[in-house]
Design a protein around this motif. Structure first.
Motif, mmCIF file in Angstrom:
data_model
loop_
_atom_site.group_PDB
_atom_site.id
_atom_site.type_symbol
_atom_site.label_atom_id
_atom_site.label_comp_id
_atom_site.label_asym_id
_atom_site.label_seq_id
_atom_site.Cartn_x
_atom_site.Cartn_y
_atom_site.Cartn_z
ATOM 1 N N UNK A 196 0.837 -1.213 0.000
ATOM 2 C CA UNK A 196 0.000 0.000 0.000
ATOM 3 C C UNK A 196 0.867 1.257 0.000
ATOM 4 N N UNK A 197 1.899 1.287 0.867
ATOM 5 C CA UNK A 197 2.794 2.441 0.940
ATOM 6 C C UNK A 197 3.560 2.633 -0.363
ATOM 7 N N UNK A 198 3.980 1.528 -0.983
ATOM 8 C CA UNK A 198 4.675 1.614 -2.268
ATOM 9 C C UNK A 198 3.781 2.248 -3.333
ATOM 10 N N UNK A 199 2.528 1.809 -3.373
ATOM 11 C CA UNK A 199 1.583 2.343 -4.359
ATOM 12 C C UNK A 199 1.372 3.842 -4.158
ATOM 13 N N UNK A 219 9.640 7.718 4.693
ATOM 14 C CA UNK A 219 10.179 7.267 5.990
ATOM 15 C C UNK A 219 9.438 6.031 6.499
ATOM 16 N N UNK A 220 8.112 6.037 6.379
ATOM 17 C CA UNK A 220 7.318 4.888 6.840
ATOM 18 C C UNK A 220 7.636 3.636 6.029
ATOM 19 N N UNK A 221 7.735 3.811 4.709
ATOM 20 C CA UNK A 221 8.039 2.661 3.851
ATOM 21 C C UNK A 221 9.422 2.100 4.165
ATOM 22 N N UNK A 222 10.402 2.992 4.351
ATOM 23 C CA UNK A 222 11.753 2.556 4.691
ATOM 24 C C UNK A 222 11.759 1.782 6.012
ATOM 25 N N UNK A 223 10.993 2.277 6.976
ATOM 26 C CA UNK A 223 10.925 1.626 8.297
ATOM 27 C C UNK A 223 10.288 0.253 8.201
ATOM 28 N N UNK A 224 9.189 0.155 7.466
ATOM 29 C CA UNK A 224 8.492 -1.128 7.329
ATOM 30 C C UNK A 224 9.339 -2.146 6.569
ATOM 31 N N UNK A 225 10.029 -1.669 5.517
ATOM 32 C CA UNK A 225 10.892 -2.593 4.750
ATOM 33 C C UNK A 225 12.031 -3.119 5.610
ATOM 34 N N UNK A 226 12.655 -2.200 6.365
ATOM 35 C CA UNK A 226 13.751 -2.590 7.265
ATOM 36 C C UNK A 226 13.274 -3.587 8.316
ATOM 37 N N UNK A 227 12.095 -3.325 8.902
ATOM 38 C CA UNK A 227 11.538 -4.208 9.915
ATOM 39 C C UNK A 227 11.221 -5.580 9.318
ATOM 40 N N UNK A 228 10.688 -5.567 8.091
ATOM 41 C CA UNK A 228 10.347 -6.824 7.426
ATOM 42 C C UNK A 228 11.594 -7.648 7.114
ATOM 43 N N UNK A 229 12.695 -6.955 6.747
ATOM 44 C CA UNK A 229 13.959 -7.635 6.465
ATOM 45 C C UNK A 229 14.518 -8.282 7.726
ATOM 46 N N UNK A 230 14.408 -7.597 8.877
ATOM 47 C CA UNK A 230 14.892 -8.141 10.143
ATOM 48 C C UNK A 230 14.071 -9.370 10.548
ATOM 49 N N UNK A 231 12.768 -9.327 10.262
ATOM 50 C CA UNK A 231 11.896 -10.460 10.633
ATOM 51 C C UNK A 231 12.202 -11.679 9.796
ATOM 52 N N UNK A 232 12.713 -11.420 8.559
ATOM 53 C CA UNK A 232 13.007 -12.572 7.682
ATOM 54 C C UNK A 232 14.323 -13.253 8.065
ATOM 55 N N UNK A 242 10.159 1.269 -6.131
ATOM 56 C CA UNK A 242 10.037 -0.034 -6.787
ATOM 57 C C UNK A 242 11.131 -1.002 -6.329
ATOM 58 N N UNK A 243 12.342 -0.460 -6.090
ATOM 59 C CA UNK A 243 13.430 -1.305 -5.607
ATOM 60 C C UNK A 243 13.210 -1.721 -4.164
ATOM 61 N N UNK A 244 12.524 -0.878 -3.406
ATOM 62 C CA UNK A 244 12.311 -1.160 -1.986
ATOM 63 C C UNK A 244 13.595 -1.038 -1.182
ATOM 64 N N UNK A 245 14.443 -0.072 -1.573
ATOM 65 C CA UNK A 245 15.730 0.118 -0.897
ATOM 66 C C UNK A 245 15.584 1.140 0.224
ATOM 67 N N UNK A 246 15.791 0.738 1.495
ATOM 68 C CA UNK A 246 15.631 1.674 2.619
ATOM 69 C C UNK A 246 16.528 2.901 2.515
ATOM 70 N N UNK A 247 17.816 2.716 2.134
ATOM 71 C CA UNK A 247 18.723 3.872 2.097
ATOM 72 C C UNK A 247 18.346 4.838 0.971
ATOM 73 N N UNK A 248 17.854 4.297 -0.140
ATOM 74 C CA UNK A 248 17.396 5.166 -1.224
ATOM 75 C C UNK A 248 16.166 5.973 -0.794
#
Length: 249
Positions: free
Chosen positions: A14-17, A235-248, A81-87
């Motif tokens: 949703x955030x990406x869209x 910022x929210x998308x970066x946070x969620x992606x980072x959190x999702x990466x840690x959970x994986x 689209x890349x879903x890169x937190x630092x970008x």
């Protein structure tokens, strides 16, 4: 842990869209700024050259800003689209800089609009007094008088004290009807008033500035505060992606 990842993924989607849509709108604002800069350079050049006592880089600033926003708008779409937190963090940082710059520009333009009118009055009086019909400022005066159908600073009598009047009379650009207006009539202080526009240019130009400065300031503030939405989404998308990466992991 798996259930939390399942809950996070729809939020990320949703955030990406939303951020892709926002980045596209942001890209459009860059294109608009670029267009306004080009418009200011090629269409409003005569007004700008008379409003500013010295040469101004305002159109080039708009062109540069618009071009930069277009590039970063595309970068925002790519980062999303890349879903890169630092970008995404870099994109949010750029949006914060744009927000501050637009806020300062909007406030400055609105506060100093009366100073712009005073500067125009001094510059236009000087341009009329030193008019020769050939240099850039003289051509700018002609352009203003033709396009706004006006004459002189406050009225046509402003030309009586100019260095141009004793030899050439009132400039042809003041003529109300070019087919019924000749140099001999314009040199005659008795006949000339009936051949030229009666209204001065100062009132018309300052009215134009007042009207458009309010619109420009309003649009600038609107665009500036829209950057906050982009910053929040990035910022929210970066946070969620980072959190999702840690959970994986």
């Amino acid at each position: 842990m798996a259930s939390r990842r399942m809950e996070t993924k729809p939020v990320i989607t949703c955030l990406k869209s939303l951020l892709v849509v926002y980045s596209f709108i942001f890209w459009i604002t860059g294109a608009i700024l670029l267009a306004v800069g080009l418009w200011g350079k090629f269409i409003l050049g005569p007004y700008i050259s008379l409003i500013a006592e010295n040469s101004t880089n305002a159109p080039f600033v708009l062109i540069g800003t618009g071009s930069t926003i277009i590039i970063f708008g595309l970068f925002g779409c790519f980062a999303t689209c890349r879903g890169s937190p630092w970008m995404l963090k870099l994109y949010a940082m750029f949006l914060s800089l744009v927000f501050l710059a637009e806020l300062v520009a909007g406030i400055s333009g609105f506060i100093f609009r009366h100073e712009i009118k005073g500067t125009f009055l001094r510059s236009y009086k000087e341009a009329v007094q030193n008019y020769n019909g050939q240099d850039e400022r003289s051509l700018a005066v002609d352009n203003v008088q033709r396009s706004l159908r006006c004459c002189g600073v406050y009225n046509y009598t402003s030309w009586y004290t100019s260095v141009y009047f004793p030899v050439n009379g009132i400039p042809v650009s003041c003529c109300a009807n070019f087919s019924d207006c000749n140099g001999q009539d314009l040199r005659n202080a008795t006949i000339a008033p009936s051949k030229v526009h009666q209204q001065g240019c100062y009132e018309l130009v300052t009215s134009f500035i007042e009207t458009n400065m309010g619109i420009i300031a309003g649009v600038t503030f609107g665009i500036a505060f829209s950057q906050l939405i982009g910053m929040l989404l990035a910022c929210c998308l970066s946070r969620f992606i980072t959190a999702n990466q840690y959970e994986m992991v």
